[in-house]
Design a protein around this motif. Structure first.
Motif, PDB file in Angstrom:
ATOM      1  N   LEU A 169     -14.383  56.664 -20.343  1.00  0.00           N
ATOM      2  CA  LEU A 169     -14.897  56.934 -21.649  1.00  0.00           C
ATOM      3  C   LEU A 169     -14.632  55.818 -22.606  1.00  0.00           C
ATOM      4  N   LEU A 170     -13.546  54.941 -22.518  1.00  0.00           N
ATOM      5  CA  LEU A 170     -13.311  53.957 -23.458  1.00  0.00           C
ATOM      6  C   LEU A 170     -14.259  52.916 -23.148  1.00  0.00           C
TER       7      LEU A 170
ATOM      8  N   ARG B 265     -17.413  53.286 -22.595  1.00  0.00           N
ATOM      9  CA  ARG B 265     -18.469  53.682 -23.163  1.00  0.00           C
ATOM     10  C   ARG B 265     -18.413  53.231 -24.542  1.00  0.00           C
ATOM     11  N   LYS B 266     -17.278  53.437 -25.186  1.00  0.00           N
ATOM     12  CA  LYS B 266     -17.335  52.897 -26.669  1.00  0.00           C
ATOM     13  C   LYS B 266     -16.909  51.581 -26.794  1.00  0.00           C
TER      14      LYS B 266
ATOM     15  N   PRO C 288     -10.722  59.553 -27.094  1.00  0.00           N
ATOM     16  CA  PRO C 288     -11.823  60.397 -27.062  1.00  0.00           C
ATOM     17  C   PRO C 288     -11.657  61.975 -27.306  1.00  0.00           C
TER      18      PRO C 288
END
Length: 110
Positions: free
Chosen positions: A63-64, A66-67, A79
């Motif tokens: 998830l990290l 992706r950002k 997230p």
């Protein structure tokens, strides 16, 4: 606590201590699988915690990515999907712990 801060890391000592205990508990759980002779149902507790933590690290990292990873921990925002993942596990884990603790009194496990 993370929901209240919209994913920003709280600056409280309680959060820091609980995060440290959470990480330590992973290693304690893994060791307990080998050190203590547990019943088959009781093995599910440390095993579930180990699996949750391992997949949490993988899921959180993805998830990290992706950002984008921030330059400073102050800029880190956890997230919302990861917070939901953790909350879901905590409810299931609590129920599992209650089941294991009460299994000696339940007629279905005797």
């Amino acid at each position: 606590m993370l929901k209240k801060t919209n994913g920003k890391l709280p600056k409280s000592k309680f959060f820091q201590v609980s995060s440290l205990l959470d990480t330590l508990w992973f290693f304690i759980s893994v060791v307990m699988l080998y050190v203590i002779d547990l019943t088959p149902l009781a093995i599910a507790v440390p095993a579930a915690y180990g699996i949750y933590t391992t997949f949490g690290w993988i899921y959180g990292t993805r998830l990290l990515k992706r950002k984008g990873v921030p330059d400073s921990p102050k800029d880190l925002v956890i997230p919302a999907k990861y917070i939901a993942y953790s909350q879901s596990f905590s409810l299931i884990f609590f129920a599992l712990c209650l089941l294991v603790l009460s299994s000696s009194w339940l007629p279905i496990f005797q």
